[in-house]
Design a protein around this motif. Structure first.
Motif, PDB file in Angstrom:
ATOM      1  N   ALA A   1      33.863   6.521  49.462  1.00  0.00           N
ATOM      2  CA  ALA A   1      35.032   7.015  50.055  1.00  0.00           C
ATOM      3  C   ALA A   1      34.585   7.418  51.733  1.00  0.00           C
ATOM      4  N   LEU A   2      33.185   7.624  51.944  1.00  0.00           N
ATOM      5  CA  LEU A   2      32.909   8.350  53.201  1.00  0.00           C
ATOM      6  C   LEU A   2      32.679   7.321  54.199  1.00  0.00           C
ATOM      7  N   GLY A   3      32.693   5.698  53.622  1.00  0.00           N
ATOM      8  CA  GLY A   3      32.667   4.722  54.587  1.00  0.00           C
ATOM      9  C   GLY A   3      31.145   4.112  54.622  1.00  0.00           C
ATOM     10  N   ARG A   4      31.199   3.013  55.328  1.00  0.00           N
ATOM     11  CA  ARG A   4      30.075   2.226  55.152  1.00  0.00           C
ATOM     12  C   ARG A   4      28.466   2.903  55.731  1.00  0.00           C
TER      13      ARG A   4
ATOM     14  N   TYR B   1      31.125  13.555  48.057  1.00  0.00           N
ATOM     15  CA  TYR B   1      29.570  13.842  48.003  1.00  0.00           C
ATOM     16  C   TYR B   1      29.310  14.962  47.279  1.00  0.00           C
ATOM     17  N   HIS B   2      27.885  14.913  46.771  1.00  0.00           N
ATOM     18  CA  HIS B   2      27.346  16.075  46.167  1.00  0.00           C
ATOM     19  C   HIS B   2      25.852  16.292  46.534  1.00  0.00           C
ATOM     20  N   LEU B   3      25.500  17.417  47.025  1.00  0.00           N
ATOM     21  CA  LEU B   3      24.169  17.590  47.617  1.00  0.00           C
ATOM     22  C   LEU B   3      23.790  18.701  47.069  1.00  0.00           C
ATOM     23  N   LYS B   4      22.437  18.507  46.736  1.00  0.00           N
ATOM     24  CA  LYS B   4      21.390  19.779  46.127  1.00  0.00           C
ATOM     25  C   LYS B   4      20.437  19.655  46.942  1.00  0.00           C
ATOM     26  N   ALA B   5      19.878  20.990  47.338  1.00  0.00           N
ATOM     27  CA  ALA B   5      18.636  21.073  47.917  1.00  0.00           C
ATOM     28  C   ALA B   5      17.464  20.414  47.337  1.00  0.00           C
TER      29      ALA B   5
ATOM     30  N   GLU C   1      36.279  10.769  60.233  1.00  0.00           N
ATOM     31  CA  GLU C   1      37.809  10.945  60.046  1.00  0.00           C
ATOM     32  C   GLU C   1      38.293  11.646  58.630  1.00  0.00           C
ATOM     33  N   LYS C   2      37.713  11.210  57.482  1.00  0.00           N
ATOM     34  CA  LYS C   2      38.323  11.583  56.504  1.00  0.00           C
ATOM     35  C   LYS C   2      37.724  13.188  56.221  1.00  0.00           C
ATOM     36  N   LEU C   3      36.493  13.451  56.662  1.00  0.00           N
ATOM     37  CA  LEU C   3      36.122  14.873  56.506  1.00  0.00           C
ATOM     38  C   LEU C   3      36.625  15.559  57.428  1.00  0.00           C
ATOM     39  N   GLY C   4      37.125  15.126  58.743  1.00  0.00           N
ATOM     40  CA  GLY C   4      37.773  15.764  59.665  1.00  0.00           C
ATOM     41  C   GLY C   4      39.271  16.203  59.082  1.00  0.00           C
TER      42      GLY C   4
END
Length: 440
Positions: A155-158, A142-146, A182-185
């Protein structure tokens, strides 16, 4: 293992500074400490030593790492909606008080390299990103910008879009982990595996000491490292006493709320090495840590924690997280390793991490120190030695010894004390210390 960590606009750090655990290819120092990791070009180092004058910013560097970890673990759980983010910007330049703080790191977890970072102000998370490199290929998680649409990788899932909607004052990684992703955990678990991060939180160390003593294997390891230090302690134990807190109002007032999520409805007070767990009925179990010594006639004598020397306390405070780091392969930070420790003990602690036999899981040690005797080519490679120095504007600059031309056989201790590498104070001659005019 941690590969590198970068920070900008935090405490005395103004411009972007980076600490690297990657070995330099330009030197041919001892290969013994070098570690190989699958998929990583080059070697990783288990130890980094940080030198510098007083108030040069050594502690700012290590506290930045602690801030980074705590932001990941607690920004969602501890922050209330709309509450400000606790920041520590560089205060000696007015424009930096409103400039975002930036932090990022590269690390290897379960054989995969990751790059994670964020920018934040006291109002919001300005930017946050997480990349993975399975088999050496970049994968955007992920890549987040305000103010911009979120980039959420496959990769984070559906249901990855369902994860988005975090609070402006909470890291997305922290919020998603709270939602049991699961993955981010798994990434959160990596940062949680840094329980050994230590800057002097004696209360937390005392709790860990009590738990270690309660475990037979942990106690055996602790006794090994205590006896090896020749501090006169031959055994350590915890005595349990039940007290009625309802009759000790003065004690109740001193209770600090520590790790409540771990101990549910218990409150904890720690004083002179004692742990007091108070239940809802006012009863408490006190675990008092005691040390056993041998008297001159050969009999055993038991000392309470408060009767031990400051040097013993300091060594225990370091020994407990050192053992935890070695057992789990996690990093540990020790601010002022040489404080109240004999130089030979400091040296042995460094050797524990450099030696692959005593450190098979790849634990890493970052420490600050003024002990120039550790600047030995028989102990530290030149790429394991770092310096901090402040410029005229009060900003900290971080640089490795490998930025300076040296040779493998140079006397590094003499070179440092002679000022060849910088990072030492300018101290006026003693005759000028009290240079005041006195009337005849």
């Amino acid at each position: 293992m941690l590969l590198r960590f970068g920070v900008e606009n935090h405490r005395s750090i103004k411009g972007y500074q980076e600490l690297s655990f990657m070995a330099s290819r330009a030197i041919k120092d001892s290969p013994d400490p070098l570690r190989e990791l699958p998929g990583i070009k080059g070697h990783v180092l288990p130890v980094a030593a940080l030198y510098g004058a007083n108030a040069s910013g050594k502690t700012s560097v290590v506290r930045a790492l602690v801030y980074f970890q705590e932001a990941v673990l607690y920004s969602h759980r501890r922050g209330e909606p709309g509450s400000p983010i606790l920041t520590n910007p560089f205060l000696l330049d007015e424009k930096f008080t409103s400039t975002p703080t930036r932090m990022n790191c590269d690390f290897v977890h379960d054989g995969v390299r990751y790059h994670f970072g964020f920018k934040l102000t006291s109002r919001e998370i300005v930017e946050e990103w997480l990349y993975a490199y399975p088999n050496g290929r970049q994968q955007i998680w992920y890549h987040l910008k305000a103010g911009e649409p979120p980039v959420l990788g496959a990769a984070l899932g559906r249901r990855r879009k369902d994860l988005y909607g975090k609070r402006p004052n909470s890291l997305f990684l922290s919020a998603a982990a709270q939602n049991n992703h699961e993955k981010l955990g798994m990434i959160i678990d990596y940062f949680r595996s840094w329980p050994s991060v230590y800057i002097g939180k004696s209360e937390a160390i005392q709790r860990k000491l009590g738990r270690m003593i309660a475990d037979d294997a942990g106690k055996a390891r602790l006794l090994d490292i205590i006896r090896a230090a020749d501090i006169g302690v031959i055994d350590v134990d915890a005595r349990k006493i039940v007290v009625d807190m309802s009759e000790s109002a003065g004690e109740i007032e001193k209770i600090e709320q520590l790790d409540r999520e771990e101990f549910d409805n218990y409150a904890i007070i720690i004083s002179n090495g004692d742990e007091i767990y108070r239940d809802g009925e006012g009863k408490a179990a006190v675990h008092s840590i005691v040390f056993k010594h041998t008297s001159s006639d050969g009999s055993d004598v038991t000392f309470p924690w408060r009767n031990e020397s400051h040097g013993t306390h300091r060594y225990i405070y370091i020994a407990v997280p050192v053992l935890q780091a070695l057992d789990t392969g996690s990093p540990i930070i020790v601010d002022e390793l040489d404080s109240s420790l004999h130089p030979l003990l400091s040296r042995k602690i460094v050797e524990l991490f450099n030696n692959p036999r005593t450190n098979p899981k790849g634990a890493q040690l970052l420490f600050t120190t003024h002990d120039s005797s550790l600047l030995s080519r028989n102990l530290l490679r030149r790429d394991q030695i770092w310096f901090t120095e402040k410029d005229r504007g009060g900003a900290t600059h971080l640089y490795p010894l490998t930025d300076i031309a040296t040779r493998a056989h140079d006397n590094l201790e003499k070179g440092y004390l002679d000022g060849r590498f910088g990072a030492i104070p300018y101290v006026r001659p003693v005759d000028d210390w009290f240079n005041r005019k006195v009337d005849p």
